[in-house]
Design a protein around this motif. Structure first.
Motif, PDB file in Angstrom:
ATOM      1  N   HIS A  81      33.796  61.731  37.990  1.00  0.00           N
ATOM      2  CA  HIS A  81      33.882  62.683  37.364  1.00  0.00           C
ATOM      3  C   HIS A  81      34.536  62.311  35.950  1.00  0.00           C
ATOM      4  CE1 HIS A  81      33.889  65.181  41.268  1.00  0.00           C
ATOM      5  NE2 HIS A  81      32.526  65.277  40.668  1.00  0.00           N
ATOM      6  N   GLU A  84      37.697  63.409  34.269  1.00  0.00           N
ATOM      7  CA  GLU A  84      38.974  63.431  35.020  1.00  0.00           C
ATOM      8  C   GLU A  84      39.735  62.099  34.368  1.00  0.00           C
ATOM      9  OE1 GLU A  84      37.473  65.943  38.822  1.00  0.00           O
ATOM     10  OE2 GLU A  84      37.708  63.739  38.824  1.00  0.00           O
ATOM     11  N   ARG A 124      31.993  67.404  33.984  1.00  0.00           N
ATOM     12  CA  ARG A 124      31.808  66.887  35.495  1.00  0.00           C
ATOM     13  C   ARG A 124      30.376  66.069  35.810  1.00  0.00           C
ATOM     14  NH1 ARG A 124      35.094  68.283  40.024  1.00  0.00           N
ATOM     15  NH2 ARG A 124      34.119  68.545  41.804  1.00  0.00           N
ATOM     16  N   HIS A 166      40.582  60.733  41.227  1.00  0.00           N
ATOM     17  CA  HIS A 166      40.130  61.787  40.441  1.00  0.00           C
ATOM     18  C   HIS A 166      41.312  62.692  39.978  1.00  0.00           C
ATOM     19  CE1 HIS A 166      35.644  62.169  41.899  1.00  0.00           C
ATOM     20  NE2 HIS A 166      36.348  61.192  42.860  1.00  0.00           N
ATOM     21  N   GLU A 167      41.160  63.795  39.321  1.00  0.00           N
ATOM     22  CA  GLU A 167      41.870  64.755  38.918  1.00  0.00           C
ATOM     23  C   GLU A 167      41.471  65.950  39.213  1.00  0.00           C
ATOM     24  OE1 GLU A 167      42.418  64.677  34.567  1.00  0.00           O
ATOM     25  OE2 GLU A 167      43.350  62.683  34.694  1.00  0.00           O
ATOM     26  N   GLU A 264      43.986  63.334  43.782  1.00  0.00           N
ATOM     27  CA  GLU A 264      43.764  64.370  42.990  1.00  0.00           C
ATOM     28  C   GLU A 264      45.058  64.685  42.200  1.00  0.00           C
ATOM     29  OE1 GLU A 264      40.910  65.909  42.277  1.00  0.00           O
ATOM     30  OE2 GLU A 264      39.677  65.223  44.039  1.00  0.00           O
TER      31      GLU A 264
HETATM   32 ZN    ZN Z   1      36.849  64.732  40.680  1.00  0.00          ZN
END
Ligand code: ZN
Length: 293
Positions: A81, A84, A124, A166-167, A264
């Motif tokens: 993504h 992120e 995204r 990811h975030e 995350e």
């Molecule tokens: Zn992500």
């Protein structure tokens, strides 16, 4: 209002693309840093390019050197993504600051920025309004995902652990609404829920014990989400098992790995530095587990 609930066709997707603006440079922020890595410690290879602008979006894979087949191997994926940020910069910083310390002990395969167009538009989705992290299966069509899977398969390797970076942040509220619009769906209860704190997603129940070891290391760097349920999944001390989609990067890579996890990071209340350190702490905790087995 039911007319509003039609999924986007090619025209709406093209209109979405036309609304996007380049906000930063993959070349300057990512490729330049990759090319600066010392050649005796990192083998840099391209595994294709995004066909809508191949000169601008070559795709890079890095393998640490010296490579030793006898040593454990860990795969790290970032920038699935593009918006992120610490997924990309955390992977880059891990290579610059930490990976050389494991030379001769652990091999790393690192994909630092899987979706470089999304990185540049700070979004995204791909050029074609697809979420590449829903295309990591045999049915997947997003080029970012297809080329990644082809590249990983071509390695013919087994990984001792897999970490996808990811975030989760407040922009996800808007991006979820945009996804609902694209798919012709109404907003759902919970679409505006953003977990406060770091959490880990794992592809299988078997990965939960390792995930808890990782969480305890990350806790030293950034707060962990304490919610009993995260994104509708039961959460145990910041860990959720997400095993029903089967289209995530973690699902694909887990087929070739002993263990897998997706970070995350919650970036809205912590600095970029803290986000990157939490990403790095996750990779290091996974490596510690690999070396301790
Ligand atoms: Zn992500």
């Amino acid at each position: 209002m039911t007319d509003d609930l039609k999924p986007w066709g090619p025209e709406e997707k093209e209109a979405w693309y036309k609304r996007q603006k380049i906000q930063r440079s993959y070349q300057d922020d990512v490729v330049t840093r990759l090319k600066a890595l010392p050649e005796d410690q990192f083998k840099l290879e391209t595994y294709g390019a995004l066909s809508h602008d191949p000169a601008r979006y070559p795709l890079y894979r890095v393998m640490t050197q010296p490579w030793n087949d006898e040593n454990p191997t860990v795969i790290v994926t970032g920038g699935m993504h593009g918006y992120e940020d610490s997924g990309v910069t955390g992977a880059l910083r891990f290579m610059e600051e930490e990976a050389p310390k494991y030379a001769g002990k652990v091999n790393f395969v690192i994909y630092p920025c899987i979706s470089p167009f999304a990185y540049e538009i700070n979004h995204r989705w791909t050029r074609y309004a697809d979420d590449p992290n829903r295309h990591c299966s045999d049915e997947g069509t997003a080029e970012e995902s297809v080329l990644l899977m082809k590249s990983v398969k071509s390695l013919k390797m087994h990984f001792n652990a897999a970490v996808d970076l990811h975030e989760t942040n407040y922009r996800d509220i808007d991006l979820t609404a945009e996804r609902r619009a694209r798919d012709g769906q109404k907003l759902q209860p919970g679409d505006d829920y953003i977990p406060e704190g770091f959490y880990l997603v794992v592809p299988s129940k078997a990965d939960v014990p390792l995930a808890h070891e990782v969480i305890e290391e990350v806790r030293k760097v950034t707060p962990i989400c304490a919610d009993a349920s995260i994104l509708g999944y039961p959460a145990d001390r910041g860990v959720i098992v997400l095993d029903d989609l089967k289209t995530l990067c973690q699902d694909f890579v887990r087929k070739y790995a002993d263990a897998g996890m997706t970070t995350e990071i919650y970036p809205d209340k912590c600095s970029r530095d803290e986000c990157e350190r939490a990403q790095i702490a996750t990779i290091k905790a996974a490596v510690k587990w690999v070396l301790g087995r």
